[in-house]
Design a protein around this motif. Structure first.
Motif, PDB file in Angstrom:
ATOM      1  N   VAL A   1       0.776  -1.404  -0.265  1.00 11.37           N
ATOM      2  CA  VAL A   1       0.261  -0.161   0.036  1.00 11.37           C
ATOM      3  C   VAL A   1       1.206   1.064   0.075  1.00 11.37           C
ATOM      4  N   VAL A   2       0.191   1.901  -0.979  1.00 10.69           N
ATOM      5  CA  VAL A   2       1.945   3.129  -1.123  1.00 10.69           C
ATOM      6  C   VAL A   2       0.629   4.858  -0.890  1.00 10.69           C
ATOM      7  N   ASP A   3       1.650   5.631  -0.324  1.00 12.03           N
ATOM      8  CA  ASP A   3       1.224   6.950  -0.342  1.00 12.03           C
ATOM      9  C   ASP A   3       0.850   7.555  -0.998  1.00 12.03           C
ATOM     10  N   THR A   4       0.629   8.059  -2.399  1.00 12.36           N
ATOM     11  CA  THR A   4       1.021   8.904  -3.714  1.00 12.36           C
ATOM     12  C   THR A   4       1.213  10.121  -3.337  1.00 12.36           C
ATOM     13  N   THR A   5       0.256  11.175  -2.491  1.00 14.04           N
ATOM     14  CA  THR A   5       0.019  12.067  -2.295  1.00 14.04           C
ATOM     15  C   THR A   5       1.979  13.602  -1.814  1.00 14.04           C
ATOM     16  N   ASP A   6       2.639  12.857  -0.943  1.00 11.95           N
ATOM     17  CA  ASP A   6       4.013  13.474  -1.471  1.00 11.95           C
ATOM     18  C   ASP A   6       3.838  13.506  -2.844  1.00 11.95           C
ATOM     19  N   ASP A   7       4.330  12.463  -3.734  1.00  8.44           N
ATOM     20  CA  ASP A   7       4.377  12.528  -5.348  1.00  8.44           C
ATOM     21  C   ASP A   7       3.814  13.664  -6.072  1.00  8.44           C
ATOM     22  N   TYR A   8       2.423  13.325  -5.953  1.00  2.04           N
ATOM     23  CA  TYR A   8       1.600  14.325  -6.469  1.00  2.04           C
ATOM     24  C   TYR A   8       1.876  15.531  -5.750  1.00  2.04           C
ATOM     25  N   ALA A   9       2.299  15.652  -4.625  1.00  2.00           N
ATOM     26  CA  ALA A   9       2.629  17.503  -4.908  1.00  2.00           C
ATOM     27  C   ALA A   9       4.011  18.214  -5.162  1.00  2.00           C
ATOM     28  N   ALA A  10       4.809  17.443  -4.817  1.00  2.00           N
ATOM     29  CA  ALA A  10       6.186  17.810  -5.686  1.00  2.00           C
ATOM     30  C   ALA A  10       5.888  17.806  -7.298  1.00  2.00           C
ATOM     31  N   LEU A  11       4.592  17.149  -7.919  1.00  2.00           N
ATOM     32  CA  LEU A  11       4.536  17.392  -9.279  1.00  2.00           C
ATOM     33  C   LEU A  11       3.844  18.125  -9.375  1.00  2.00           C
TER      34      LEU A  11
ATOM     35  N   ASP B   1       2.908  28.105 -10.214  1.00  2.00           N
ATOM     36  CA  ASP B   1       4.391  28.684  -8.853  1.00  2.00           C
ATOM     37  C   ASP B   1       3.361  29.239  -7.550  1.00  2.00           C
ATOM     38  N   MET B   2       3.310  27.885  -6.957  1.00  2.00           N
ATOM     39  CA  MET B   2       3.138  27.819  -5.359  1.00  2.00           C
ATOM     40  C   MET B   2       2.933  28.681  -4.953  1.00  2.00           C
ATOM     41  N   ASP B   3       4.025  29.816  -4.812  1.00  2.00           N
ATOM     42  CA  ASP B   3       3.772  31.184  -4.360  1.00  2.00           C
ATOM     43  C   ASP B   3       3.224  32.127  -4.519  1.00  2.00           C
TER      44      ASP B   3
ATOM     45  N   MET C   1     -14.436  15.317  -6.115  1.00  2.00           N
ATOM     46  CA  MET C   1     -15.116  14.042  -6.913  1.00  2.00           C
ATOM     47  C   MET C   1     -15.422  13.040  -5.374  1.00  2.00           C
ATOM     48  N   HIS C   2     -16.582  13.565  -5.278  1.00  4.19           N
ATOM     49  CA  HIS C   2     -16.976  12.417  -3.754  1.00  4.19           C
ATOM     50  C   HIS C   2     -15.452  11.996  -3.017  1.00  4.19           C
ATOM     51  N   GLY C   3     -14.846  12.758  -2.472  1.00  2.39           N
ATOM     52  CA  GLY C   3     -13.084  12.001  -2.250  1.00  2.39           C
ATOM     53  C   GLY C   3     -12.303  11.751  -2.772  1.00  2.39           C
ATOM     54  N   ALA C   4     -12.113  11.056  -4.058  1.00  2.00           N
ATOM     55  CA  ALA C   4     -11.265  10.251  -4.665  1.00  2.00           C
ATOM     56  C   ALA C   4     -10.334  11.445  -4.799  1.00  2.00           C
ATOM     57  N   ALA C   5     -10.553  12.546  -4.676  1.00  2.00           N
ATOM     58  CA  ALA C   5      -8.804  13.552  -4.750  1.00  2.00           C
ATOM     59  C   ALA C   5      -8.452  14.628  -3.149  1.00  2.00           C
ATOM     60  N   GLY C   6      -9.424  13.715  -2.404  1.00  2.00           N
ATOM     61  CA  GLY C   6      -9.639  14.573  -0.852  1.00  2.00           C
ATOM     62  C   GLY C   6      -8.275  14.608  -0.575  1.00  2.00           C
ATOM     63  N   PRO C   7      -7.894  13.338   0.060  1.00  2.00           N
ATOM     64  CA  PRO C   7      -6.131  13.471   0.246  1.00  2.00           C
ATOM     65  C   PRO C   7      -5.304  14.347  -0.096  1.00  2.00           C
ATOM     66  N   TYR C   8      -5.448  14.510  -1.258  1.00  4.21           N
ATOM     67  CA  TYR C   8      -4.017  15.412  -2.276  1.00  4.21           C
ATOM     68  C   TYR C   8      -5.062  16.779  -2.651  1.00  4.21           C
ATOM     69  N   VAL C   9      -6.270  17.044  -1.751  1.00  2.00           N
ATOM     70  CA  VAL C   9      -7.215  18.435  -2.426  1.00  2.00           C
ATOM     71  C   VAL C   9      -6.029  18.551  -0.393  1.00  2.00           C
ATOM     72  N   LYS C  10      -6.534  17.754   0.162  1.00  2.00           N
ATOM     73  CA  LYS C  10      -5.520  18.562   1.419  1.00  2.00           C
ATOM     74  C   LYS C  10      -4.497  18.613   1.907  1.00  2.00           C
ATOM     75  N   LYS C  11      -3.530  17.825   1.418  1.00  2.00           N
ATOM     76  CA  LYS C  11      -2.150  17.753   1.377  1.00  2.00           C
ATOM     77  C   LYS C  11      -1.803  19.340   0.579  1.00  2.00           C
ATOM     78  N   VAL C  12      -2.410  19.793  -0.930  1.00  2.00           N
ATOM     79  CA  VAL C  12      -2.193  20.673  -1.586  1.00  2.00           C
ATOM     80  C   VAL C  12      -2.396  21.457  -0.702  1.00  2.00           C
ATOM     81  N   LEU C  13      -3.614  22.331  -0.680  1.00  2.00           N
ATOM     82  CA  LEU C  13      -4.518  23.721  -0.180  1.00  2.00           C
ATOM     83  C   LEU C  13      -3.922  23.503   1.378  1.00  2.00           C
ATOM     84  N   GLY C  14      -3.788  22.297   2.298  1.00  2.00           N
ATOM     85  CA  GLY C  14      -4.126  22.266   3.762  1.00  2.00           C
ATOM     86  C   GLY C  14      -2.890  22.707   3.938  1.00  2.00           C
TER      87      GLY C  14
END
Length: 93
Positions: free
Chosen positions: A41-51, A57-59, A77-90
């Motif tokens: 089981v892999v967590d891809t949120t860090d890879d997604y955030a880096a991409l 332009d994050m600044d 999208m009903h939670g499918a993107a939830g972890p990615y949104v939480k990582k980037v926006l939160g």
């Protein structure tokens, strides 16, 4: 992995195999009768955030979302993107 999925014509469901906790990254060995199955089981949120950080332009985005006259609505999208949104926006912005 993706190349193999393009050649798949069927899949089978193994009955009696223990559930795997998909919420936490890690390695699991499942046993069903005489068969053993290794599951990663892999967590891809860090890879997604880096991409995302390479593509945008994050600044500039950080300055935008900090403005008092800016509002943002996100459909995860009903939670499918939830972890990615939480990582980037939160966490990042």
């Amino acid at each position: 992995v993706y190349a193999h999925t393009k050649d798949m014509r069927e899949y089978r469901i193994a009955r009696g195999v223990p559930d795997v906790d998909l919420a936490h990254a890690g390695e699991h060995e499942l046993v069903c009768g005489d068969a053993k199955l290794h599951v990663s089981v892999v967590d891809t949120t860090d890879d997604y955030a880096a991409l995302v950080a390479k593509c945008f332009d994050m600044d500039a985005l950080r300055e935008l979302v900090a403005r008092p006259d800016f509002e943002l609505v996100v459909d995860a999208m009903h939670g499918a993107a939830g972890p990615y949104v939480k990582k980037v926006l939160g966490e990042i912005l």
